[in-house]
Design an enzyme around this catalytic site. Sequence first.
Site, mmCIF file in Angstrom:
data_model
loop_
_atom_site.group_PDB
_atom_site.id
_atom_site.type_symbol
_atom_site.label_atom_id
_atom_site.label_comp_id
_atom_site.label_asym_id
_atom_site.label_seq_id
_atom_site.Cartn_x
_atom_site.Cartn_y
_atom_site.Cartn_z
ATOM 1 N N ASP A 81 79.248 -40.148 76.302
ATOM 2 C CA ASP A 81 79.534 -39.218 75.203
ATOM 3 C C ASP A 81 80.968 -39.331 74.723
ATOM 4 O O ASP A 81 81.847 -39.838 75.410
ATOM 5 C CB ASP A 81 79.228 -37.777 75.616
ATOM 6 C CG ASP A 81 80.111 -37.273 76.750
ATOM 7 O OD1 ASP A 81 80.388 -38.052 77.678
ATOM 8 O OD2 ASP A 81 80.516 -36.095 76.708
ATOM 9 N N GLU A 176 80.264 -35.956 79.818
ATOM 10 C CA GLU A 176 81.531 -35.802 80.546
ATOM 11 C C GLU A 176 82.497 -34.907 79.788
ATOM 12 O O GLU A 176 83.231 -34.113 80.386
ATOM 13 C CB GLU A 176 82.163 -37.181 80.780
ATOM 14 C CG GLU A 176 83.398 -37.173 81.672
ATOM 15 C CD GLU A 176 84.717 -36.971 80.938
ATOM 16 O OE1 GLU A 176 85.749 -36.813 81.609
ATOM 17 O OE2 GLU A 176 84.731 -36.957 79.684
#
Length: 410
Positions: A81, A176
């Site tokens: 991400d 994350e």
Amino acid sequence: MKQELIERFTRYVKIDTQSNEDSHTVPTTPGQIEFGKLLVEELKEVGLTEVTMDDNGYVMATLPANTDKDVPVIGFLAHLDTATDFTGKNVKPQIHENFDGNAITLNEELNVVLTPEQFPELPSYKGHTIITTDGTTLLGADDKAGLTEIMVAMNYLIHNPQIKHGKVRVAFTPDEEIGRGPAHFDVEAFGASFAYTMDGGPLGGLEYESFNAAGAKLTFNGTNTHPGTAKNKMRNATKLAMEFNGHLPVEEAPEYTEGYEGFYHLLSLNGDVEQSKAYYIIRDFDRKNFEARKNTIENIVKQMQEKYGQDAVVLEMNDQYYNMLEKIEPVREIVDIAYEAMKSLNIEPNIHPIRGGTDGSQLSYMGLPTPNIFTGGENYHGKFEYVSVDVMEKAVQVIIEIARRFEEQA
């Protein structure tokens, strides 16, 4: 190697993989699933084995050992991400070869200019190939630079079997950026003794200390009446929130702290007379100071409850992650090997505490000690983000050298 880095990286950043804090799915966005599926195919093409993507979007793969020595299994991780701070949709990476060290106009129409005055480190990349945004999105070097470097390093090791190494595991994790990266990470299935996140910044970064972190949600309950007849009746919830914040030391905020200094940070404040909600994060490297900061929050709440009533302030506070140093110290050799790998490549290690957290912070407490290594990116999470391909190449060399040294020292 350089062309492979550019090709992979510019292709990867065009996929929108921003996570979403308001989503309760895993991963939180479909773009991460799309990206994970692509990487599964590319890991297979590179020649890795045991390539999997589980129901939660975690991608894992194996570079088999090419030695008979008993070498510890090591891992390299990056996250799928990108940050939520600025848009990551329709990223248009701009390649600047042989960068001259001067200001770059990212977007003439919007007058977005990357300048040495605002970013003093910029001239140090003179002569490098750097990749920037077009001034309308973030770049996504955090962490697609690290992800690209792992892919290129694995490809290199596959095609250069003369470099001996033990079994290497690779993992790409979702979410994350919103602190959920390790939430569903299967340490046992990963099967490494320790790992490295490729999630750092400029050349030489080697990090194995992170904050101790907690989040505090405060709800202030007021009593709303007509302001014309409010005397001795009204209790203004927004003013309660302001009063609470006034009890915290002004100088212990992010904008006044650096290095090993901790802080209280008011992330958001919303509300009206009837009810207001404030969200704080509490950070400190020292565990005792961290606990003292949480006690300060609790004591202020108690004082205000005594003054205004038990229901006036409601506190929900939870620990988020802890300083990974506590778990890294017993296996300090993993830091030493990374340090020696950098030195052997004429890279000066820059050891400093992470004023934040990485997946490694939580993974270290889940039984997988995980320091963090540089990737070559600068100015993460915004339109001025850029990455040096030359430094990315150095990061690839560090991955290769770490794998080689573990085999050599076995």
